[in-house]
Design a protein around this motif. Structure first.
Motif, PDB file in Angstrom:
ATOM      1  N   GLN A 235       0.802  -1.223   0.000  1.00  8.59           N
ATOM      2  CA  GLN A 235       0.000   0.000   0.000  1.00  8.59           C
ATOM      3  C   GLN A 235       0.836   1.275   0.000  1.00  8.59           C
ATOM      4  O   GLN A 235       0.302   2.367  -0.141  1.00  8.59           O
ATOM      5  N   ILE A 236       2.138   1.129   0.153  1.00 10.46           N
ATOM      6  CA  ILE A 236       2.999   2.311   0.232  1.00 10.46           C
ATOM      7  C   ILE A 236       2.828   3.248  -0.971  1.00 10.46           C
ATOM      8  O   ILE A 236       2.668   4.460  -0.792  1.00 10.46           O
ATOM      9  N   PRO A 237       2.817   2.736  -2.210  1.00 10.89           N
ATOM     10  CA  PRO A 237       2.674   3.653  -3.356  1.00 10.89           C
ATOM     11  C   PRO A 237       1.388   4.479  -3.319  1.00 10.89           C
ATOM     12  O   PRO A 237       1.402   5.684  -3.612  1.00 10.89           O
ATOM     13  N   GLU A 238       0.259   3.856  -2.950  1.00 11.20           N
ATOM     14  CA  GLU A 238      -1.004   4.590  -2.963  1.00 11.20           C
ATOM     15  C   GLU A 238      -1.125   5.542  -1.773  1.00 11.20           C
ATOM     16  O   GLU A 238      -1.943   6.467  -1.794  1.00 11.20           O
ATOM     17  N   MET A 239      -0.323   5.327  -0.737  1.00  8.15           N
ATOM     18  CA  MET A 239      -0.336   6.206   0.436  1.00  8.15           C
ATOM     19  C   MET A 239       0.732   7.288   0.362  1.00  8.15           C
ATOM     20  O   MET A 239       0.821   8.141   1.231  1.00  8.15           O
ATOM     21  N   SER A 240       1.539   7.232  -0.673  1.00  7.36           N
ATOM     22  CA  SER A 240       2.608   8.217  -0.829  1.00  7.36           C
ATOM     23  C   SER A 240       2.114   9.436  -1.596  1.00  7.36           C
ATOM     24  O   SER A 240       1.516   9.311  -2.664  1.00  7.36           O
ATOM     25  N   GLY A 241       2.381  10.624  -1.032  1.00 11.31           N
ATOM     26  CA  GLY A 241       2.030  11.857  -1.710  1.00 11.31           C
ATOM     27  C   GLY A 241       3.122  12.261  -2.679  1.00 11.31           C
ATOM     28  O   GLY A 241       4.075  11.505  -2.920  1.00 11.31           O
ATOM     29  N   ASP A 242       3.005  13.463  -3.219  1.00  6.14           N
ATOM     30  CA  ASP A 242       4.073  13.975  -4.086  1.00  6.14           C
ATOM     31  C   ASP A 242       5.375  14.082  -3.292  1.00  6.14           C
ATOM     32  O   ASP A 242       6.467  13.900  -3.829  1.00  6.14           O
ATOM     33  N   TYR A 243       5.220  14.394  -2.010  1.00 10.31           N
ATOM     34  CA  TYR A 243       6.347  14.415  -1.078  1.00 10.31           C
ATOM     35  C   TYR A 243       6.034  13.440   0.051  1.00 10.31           C
ATOM     36  O   TYR A 243       4.879  13.300   0.453  1.00 10.31           O
ATOM     37  N   VAL A 244       7.076  12.776   0.565  1.00 12.04           N
ATOM     38  CA  VAL A 244       6.874  11.850   1.678  1.00 12.04           C
ATOM     39  C   VAL A 244       7.905  12.146   2.772  1.00 12.04           C
ATOM     40  O   VAL A 244       9.110  12.191   2.512  1.00 12.04           O
ATOM     41  N   VAL A 245       7.394  12.333   3.981  1.00 12.71           N
ATOM     42  CA  VAL A 245       8.239  12.545   5.158  1.00 12.71           C
ATOM     43  C   VAL A 245       8.297  11.228   5.930  1.00 12.71           C
ATOM     44  O   VAL A 245       7.266  10.601   6.178  1.00 12.71           O
ATOM     45  N   THR A 246       9.505  10.800   6.291  1.00  7.60           N
ATOM     46  CA  THR A 246       9.666   9.536   7.023  1.00  7.60           C
ATOM     47  C   THR A 246      10.438   9.780   8.329  1.00  7.60           C
ATOM     48  O   THR A 246      11.652   9.971   8.297  1.00  7.60           O
ATOM     49  N   PRO A 247       9.737   9.782   9.464  1.00 10.17           N
ATOM     50  CA  PRO A 247      10.429   9.944  10.758  1.00 10.17           C
ATOM     51  C   PRO A 247      11.170   8.663  11.130  1.00 10.17           C
ATOM     52  O   PRO A 247      10.605   7.576  11.077  1.00 10.17           O
ATOM     53  N   VAL A 248      12.434   8.798  11.496  1.00  5.87           N
ATOM     54  CA  VAL A 248      13.237   7.641  11.907  1.00  5.87           C
ATOM     55  C   VAL A 248      14.138   8.041  13.071  1.00  5.87           C
ATOM     56  O   VAL A 248      14.490   9.205  13.234  1.00  5.87           O
ATOM     57  N   ALA A 249      14.494   7.060  13.885  1.00  2.00           N
ATOM     58  CA  ALA A 249      15.473   7.306  14.941  1.00  2.00           C
ATOM     59  C   ALA A 249      16.791   7.681  14.271  1.00  2.00           C
ATOM     60  O   ALA A 249      17.116   7.172  13.191  1.00  2.00           O
ATOM     61  N   LYS A 250      17.515   8.578  14.895  1.00  2.00           N
ATOM     62  CA  LYS A 250      18.746   9.081  14.291  1.00  2.00           C
ATOM     63  C   LYS A 250      19.685   7.936  13.903  1.00  2.00           C
ATOM     64  O   LYS A 250      19.984   7.053  14.704  1.00  2.00           O
ATOM     65  N   GLY A 251      20.113   7.953  12.639  1.00  2.00           N
ATOM     66  CA  GLY A 251      21.039   6.941  12.153  1.00  2.00           C
ATOM     67  C   GLY A 251      20.391   5.638  11.717  1.00  2.00           C
ATOM     68  O   GLY A 251      21.075   4.716  11.288  1.00  2.00           O
ATOM     69  N   SER A 252      19.059   5.566  11.818  1.00  2.00           N
ATOM     70  CA  SER A 252      18.360   4.326  11.457  1.00  2.00           C
ATOM     71  C   SER A 252      17.903   4.341   9.995  1.00  2.00           C
ATOM     72  O   SER A 252      17.807   5.395   9.373  1.00  2.00           O
ATOM     73  N   ASP A 253      17.600   3.157   9.496  1.00  2.00           N
ATOM     74  CA  ASP A 253      17.055   3.009   8.143  1.00  2.00           C
ATOM     75  C   ASP A 253      15.589   2.607   8.230  1.00  2.00           C
ATOM     76  O   ASP A 253      15.132   2.071   9.244  1.00  2.00           O
ATOM     77  N   LEU A 254      14.869   2.845   7.157  1.00  2.00           N
ATOM     78  CA  LEU A 254      13.488   2.378   7.057  1.00  2.00           C
ATOM     79  C   LEU A 254      13.495   0.892   6.721  1.00  2.00           C
ATOM     80  O   LEU A 254      14.366   0.421   5.979  1.00  2.00           O
ATOM     81  N   SER A 255      12.529   0.166   7.227  1.00  2.00           N
ATOM     82  CA  SER A 255      12.478  -1.274   6.964  1.00  2.00           C
ATOM     83  C   SER A 255      12.257  -1.572   5.487  1.00  2.00           C
ATOM     84  O   SER A 255      12.643  -2.627   4.987  1.00  2.00           O
TER      85      SER A 255
END
Length: 303
Positions: A235-255
Motif C-alpha cells: 500500500q505504500i505507493p497509494e499512500m505516498s504523496g508527491d512528497y513523503v516525510v519519514t520519521p526515523v530514529a537518528k542513524g536508522s534506516d526504514l524497513s
C-alpha cells in the motif's frame, strides 16, 4: 537617650510588621488552590501557583517550559530530543514509571498521560493531572497548560504569533511547490508500517495545519477515525504523496528503504522524500514545533 530609643523601637516594629506581612503573603500564595477539570471530567484541586511541577508526560514539558513554569523534574525521555535536552539540562530527570523517584522531588503538582498505570499512586504524592493526548490539538494543549500555571495570556500570545508566522511560511511553500501538491508521513515502528493523520505529531501539525498543505485522499480516508492507519508494504505507493516525510530514529534506516515497492514510488524517483529526526518530531511543544517548522520548510523548498 529615651528620645533616641523610641524612634528606633518604632522602626523595628514597622520592619517586623512588614516581614510578617511578606511571610503571610508568601504562605498564602503557597496555600491557594484552584480546581481544574480533567479530560476525564473529574475535577482535581491543584495549587493556584504551582512551585514544584514534575512532568511525566514529556509532550507537555516544552510547553510548560515556554510558559516559565516551575519545573523541578521531567521524564528522562526528553533527552532523546536534542531540542529539549538542552532546555532541561538543569532539571532533574526521572523514570516516568518510578513513583519513588518522583516523590523524592517533593512535587506540588504532577502532569502525566491518562494511560499512566501509576496515576493512583501519583495522586498520593501530589495532585496529578492526567491528559488524554488525543483530546487536544497542539494549540488547545498549550492553552490548557496556560490555565494550569496561570499563564493563559502568554499561551494565547504564542498561538497568535505562531499562526501569523506559519501563515507566511505556508504561502511561500505553496508558491514554490504548488498549492495542490500532496504530502504524506509514513513511519515504520515495531515491524509495522503506518500512514499518519493530520494530528498524530511527527510533523503533521506543521504540514497540514500550519503550512496548509494537502494530504493524499487515500491517506485522509484511512486516517479519519484513528488519525493513524496500519498499512502493508504493497500500500505504500497509494499512500505516498508527491512528497513523503519519514520519521526515523537518528542513524536508522526504514524497513522498506531498499525494496522496489518504495524505490518505485514517484516521490522517491523525483527525489522528494526526506527523513526527519524521530527524537524531535514525535513532540509538539513550542520549541520542538519551531525546529520542525524551520526544518520542513527548508527541506520542502530545497526539493
Amino acid at each position: 537617650m529615651k528620645k533616641l530609643l523610641l524612634p528606633l523601637l518604632a522602626l523595628i516594629l514597622v520592619l517586623a510588621a512588614c516581614g510578617n506581612s511578606s511571610n503571610d503573603k508568601s504562605s498564602k500564595e503557597k496555600s491557594e488552590k484552584t480546581t481544574y477539570k480533567q479530560d476525564s471530567g473529574e475535577k482535581v484541586e491543584i495549587p493556584k501557583n504551582p512551585k514544584r511541577i514534575v512532568v511525566l508526560g514529556a509532550t507537555y514539558a516544552g510547553g510548560l517550559k515556554q510558559l516559565d513554569a516551575n519545573i523541578v523534574g521531567v521524564a528522562n525521555i526528553v533527552n532523546a530530543s536534542k531540542v529539549l535536552k538542552d532546555k532541561f539540562k538543569d532539571v532533574d530527570k526521572v523514570d516516568a514509571e518510578n513513583v519513588e523517584s518522583v516523590a523524592k522531588l517533593k512535587p506540588d503538582l504532577i502532569i502525566t498521560y491518562n494511560t499512566d498505570k501509576n496515576i493512583k499512586k501519583l495522586n498520593k504524592v501530589a495532585p496529578t493531572i492526567a491528559f488524554d493526548y488525543m483530546k487536544h490539538d497542539y494549540k488547545e494543549q498549550h492553552k490548557e497548560l496556560g490555565k494550569i500555571v496561570g499563564k493563559e495570556d502568554k499561551a494565547d500570545a504564542w498561538v497568535k504569533q505562531w499562526d501569523e508566522k506559519t501563515k507566511d511560511d505556508g504561502k511561500e511553500i505553496k508558491d514554490a511547490i504548488g498549492a495542490d501538491t500532496t504530502v504524506s508521513i509514513i513511519k515504520d515502528f515495531d515491524k509495522k508500517i503506518y500512514a499518519l493523520g493530520k494530528t498524530y505529531g511527527h510533523g503533521s501539525e506543521i504540514l497540514y495545519d500550519s503550512f496548509g498543505l494537502k494530504m493524499p485522499e487515500k491517506v485522509e480516508k484511512a486516517t479519519e477515525k484513528n488519525d493513524l492507519a496500519d498499512i502493508s508494504e504493497e500500500q505504500i505507493p497509494e499512500m505516498s504523496g508527491d512528497y513523503v516525510v519519514t520519521p526515523v530514529a537518528k542513524g536508522s534506516d526504514l524497513s522498506f528503504e531498499n525494496k522496489d515497492v518504495w524505490k518505485n514510488t514517484d516521490a522517491v524517483k523525483n527525489g522528494q522524500t526526506f527523513k526527519v529526526d524521530e527524537g524531535i518530531y514525535w513532540l509538539n511543544d513550542p520549541y520542538s514545533l519551531d525546529y520542525e517548522r524551520k526544518d520542513l520548510k527548508e527541506k520542502l523548498l530545497q526539493h
